[in-house]
Design a protein around this motif. Sequence first.
Motif, PDB file in Angstrom:
ATOM      1  N   GLY A 161      26.745  21.056  66.944  1.00 44.94           N
ATOM      2  CA  GLY A 161      27.318  21.860  68.080  1.00 44.94           C
ATOM      3  C   GLY A 161      28.803  21.072  68.184  1.00 44.94           C
ATOM      4  O   GLY A 161      28.821  19.923  68.102  1.00 44.94           O
ATOM      5  N   VAL A 183      25.643  23.393  72.892  1.00 48.52           N
ATOM      6  CA  VAL A 183      25.754  24.566  71.995  1.00 48.52           C
ATOM      7  C   VAL A 183      24.923  23.892  70.656  1.00 48.52           C
ATOM      8  O   VAL A 183      23.922  25.051  70.284  1.00 48.52           O
ATOM      9  N   ALA A 184      24.497  22.796  70.296  1.00 48.23           N
ATOM     10  CA  ALA A 184      23.367  22.338  69.453  1.00 48.23           C
ATOM     11  C   ALA A 184      22.089  22.938  70.051  1.00 48.23           C
ATOM     12  O   ALA A 184      21.350  23.329  69.151  1.00 48.23           O
ATOM     13  N   GLN A 187      21.473  26.417  69.462  1.00 48.86           N
ATOM     14  CA  GLN A 187      20.938  26.531  68.101  1.00 48.86           C
ATOM     15  C   GLN A 187      19.509  26.142  67.871  1.00 48.86           C
ATOM     16  O   GLN A 187      18.931  26.908  66.984  1.00 48.86           O
TER      17      GLN A 187
END
Length: 201
Positions: A161, A183-184, A187
Amino acid sequence: MRRRALLALLALPGCSLLPERPYRPVQRFTLSPPLGAARPAPRRAPVLLVRTFRAAPGLEARGLRVLEADGQVVMEPWAEWVAPPADLAEEALRRQLTASGRFAAVTAPGSRLRADLVLEAELSGLEAVRAEGLARARLSGLLMTEAGEAGRVLDQFTVTGEAPLSGTGPAAEAAAMTAALGVALEQVEGRLATATATGRR
């Protein structure tokens, strides 16, 4: 005589031969990306066991990490996370997966609840990259079924991310790293959703 004069000087109030350094408190930051609205889990949703996160070398410490232009990683002085970053990332992932509505429960090691799936993960990177004006967070993981000797691997992944640095200094770097972790984690959630859907076919 000189020694007596020196001792007498040191005995005077406020006298010291050592330079005085101003006190600087350590800044501590949370690593807790914001969550969206919680969604209810469907009937017969699986139970997920998230095992204790591992930390890549250098990520055991609480200090904020900065990647310099020459590739060297340094610790930001006077700035650290409130706990080891791998522990905070693990807690953040548990909260996100619980709120996602994809699982009937997200448990920890030692739970008596029988798990259908097991996630093993490692925080392999978390740093501010000043030369690029961004922060990065990297996670690697292994998702498998929990069925004794019949268990099988559903997915093995590495996600990264990124988030922009909106300023300079530890506060801006911590905020960007927190956003990059968010963000990571999104995912990771996507990979688990795909893997569990494929595994049920």
